[in-house]
Design a protein around this motif. Structure first.
Motif, PDB file in Angstrom:
ATOM      1  N   UNK A  22      -7.176  -1.751  13.072  1.00 16.36           N
ATOM      2  CA  UNK A  22      -8.000  -2.711  12.354  1.00 16.36           C
ATOM      3  C   UNK A  22      -8.498  -2.258  10.999  1.00 16.36           C
ATOM      4  N   UNK A  23      -8.161  -1.039  10.599  1.00 15.19           N
ATOM      5  CA  UNK A  23      -8.607  -0.541   9.292  1.00 15.19           C
ATOM      6  C   UNK A  23      -7.409   0.053   8.534  1.00 15.19           C
ATOM      7  N   UNK A  24      -7.692   0.663   7.413  1.00 19.18           N
ATOM      8  CA  UNK A  24      -6.638   1.041   6.476  1.00 19.18           C
ATOM      9  C   UNK A  24      -5.890   2.305   6.894  1.00 19.18           C
ATOM     10  N   UNK A  25      -4.695   2.461   6.326  1.00 20.60           N
ATOM     11  CA  UNK A  25      -3.964   3.728   6.432  1.00 20.60           C
ATOM     12  C   UNK A  25      -4.838   4.865   5.905  1.00 20.60           C
ATOM     13  N   UNK A  26      -4.523   6.077   6.333  1.00 17.32           N
ATOM     14  CA  UNK A  26      -5.267   7.232   5.841  1.00 17.32           C
ATOM     15  C   UNK A  26      -5.262   8.357   6.844  1.00 17.32           C
ATOM     16  N   UNK A  27      -6.227   9.248   6.711  1.00 16.54           N
ATOM     17  CA  UNK A  27      -6.337  10.413   7.595  1.00 16.54           C
ATOM     18  C   UNK A  27      -7.460  10.189   8.606  1.00 16.54           C
ATOM     19  N   UNK A  28      -7.187  10.546   9.859  1.00 18.22           N
ATOM     20  CA  UNK A  28      -8.133  10.337  10.945  1.00 18.22           C
ATOM     21  C   UNK A  28      -8.109  11.547  11.876  1.00 18.22           C
TER      22      UNK A  28
END
Length: 433
Positions: free
Chosen positions: A308-314
């Motif tokens: 539900x949120x943006x691409x990136x680092x998690x």
């Protein structure tokens, strides 16, 4: 008398679609679900006054997700407060998942116990149904996104400590049958059933025979444990995301997949499928439905914080994850300058459960089957048949209304509208924490 709640549209029931259907609810419970003409005959005419037909919408039971690590930027294996975890719960709820297990990942025992205690607060408050522990008794070779340093042999003591920390809300635990201490007398599988927790076979490099031994032991133990003593009769056992994190099926080395499909075909197992278009080819999903039937398949998300949120680092427990084009993978050092960072193992999903249902339908699974495998089947696994995942009278009034492309337009839980503003408000709170 409390006012009736009425939802009208193409009603998806357990075995059919009613083109002009209606759900009538009172006090947070379903009073009627069926054709409008039958509702009129049953005396619900006054409630239907002013409610026009809605042929462009589908009306489904609220969805039930057995395998979910988070969403909306919140990672259940990493939360330190119940308020923080609610961002993930609400992200999926606003997309139609009204019943959810919050999944942990392999970590050090003390970390697992702390996270279980936090998530148990949400279960006690009725926000989630309970917890799923994915690990730490998993195969090193088929660990997927799990930290190899935290994998361990089966420990009955840890099972009991984790069940206690979860305050009775530990519902399922993924285990690999070949890991020492999992199967056999006095092992983890036995301790799980004794604690009221469903073992789930997964992340395994074991043989067919090892998988069969676990399935036979758990099936026998569940049958022996069922009875009137408790309100729940959960089961059967499950297979955690069938195919993913398992030794592949080979004609000379069939491995655990053959055992799981055989067990599902005879009713001793329900197999999870992450049918999000990333974890499995649509033909694989369709074939499993054809082989074992929708009543032995449960669709899951295996969602992580990026849902539900943006691409990136998690973060996913102790592991770093990079999400690119909606695909989550364990972050690995770049092999060469300019090489893509997203080359590691798949690290969970970024879809909502309604997206998985839509992918299954587009891949050729009948609508009623795909919906049943995301509602009534997981509810049965949890021992909640007739309570959630259904629109039969007396069930909790959890309703998902979608457009004709199975995209959510309205969600009700306990007969109350789920507000997108609640999700946005929690997101702001978490971001500022």
């Amino acid at each position: 008398m409390a006012e009736s709640l009425v939802v009208r549209g193409r009603l998806v029931l357990s075995s059919s679609v009613v083109d002009d259907g209606v759900v009538v609810a009172h006090g947070g419970r379903v009073a009627f679900a069926g054709a409008v003409v039958d509702a009129l005959e049953a005396g619900h005419g006054p409630a239907l006054d002013g409610v026009p037909p809605a042929p462009g919408t589908f009306v489904l039971p609220g969805l039930v997700d057995l395998h979910n690590h988070g969403g909306g930027g919140a990672s259940f294996p990493d939360v330190t407060s119940a308020d923080e975890a609610m961002a993930g719960v609400l992200e999926h709820r606003v997309h139609g998942t009204t019943t959810l297990l919050a999944s942990l990942v392999t970590a050090q025992p003390e970390v697992l116990l702390r996270r279980a205690a936090v998530l148990a607060e949400l279960a006690e408050a009725g926000e989630i149904e309970g917890l799923h522990a994915e690990g730490p008794f998993l195969s090193l070779r088929r660990r997927g996104a799990h930290n190899p340093a935290d994998l361990q042999e089966g420990s009955v003591e840890l099972v009991r400590d984790l069940a206690a920390a979860a305050r009775g809300y530990l519902r399922t635990m993924t285990v690999a049958p070949e890991v020492p201490g999992v199967t056999g007398p006095g092992g983890v599988a036995e301790a799980l059933v004794e604690a009221g927790v469903l073992p789930s076979l997964g992340h395994t490099d074991g043989s067919t025979e090892q998988a069969e031994a676990l399935i036979e032991q758990v099936t026998a133990a569940l049958r022996a444990a069922s009875g009137p003593a408790g309100r729940r009769t959960p089961g059967p056992m499950t297979a955690t995301h069938l195919f993913n994190g398992m030794r592949p099926l080979h004609h000379r080395q069939p491995g655990p997949i053959a055992a799981c499909l055989a067990a599902a075909s005879r009713g001793d197992m329900v197999v999870e499928l992450v049918g999000d278009g990333v974890h499995l080819d649509p033909a694989t999903v369709r074939s499993v439905f054809d082989m074992v039937g929708a009543d032995q398949v449960v669709l899951v998300t295996d969602a992580m914080a990026a849902a539900g949120v943006a691409d990136g680092h998690y973060e996913l427990g102790p592991m770093s994850v990079v999400v690119h084009d909606g695909v989550a993978r364990i972050a690995t050092p770049q092999a060469a300058p300019g090489a893509p960072e997203e080359e590691g193992p798949i690290a969970g999903g970024t879809a909502h459960l309604i997206d998985v249902v839509r992918h299954a339908v587009r891949g050729g699974v009948p609508l009623v089957d795909a919906v049943r495998s995301a509602t009534a089947v997981p509810a049965r696994v949890l021992g909640l048949a007739g309570e959630v995942g259904t629109l039969e009278p007396g069930a909790r009034a959890d309703v998902l209304v979608t457009d004709g492309d199975l995209r959510p337009v309205r969600v009700l839980r306990h007969g109350v509208d789920v507000d997108r503003a609640d999700v946005d408000e929690v997101d702001v709170d978490v971001a500022g924490a």
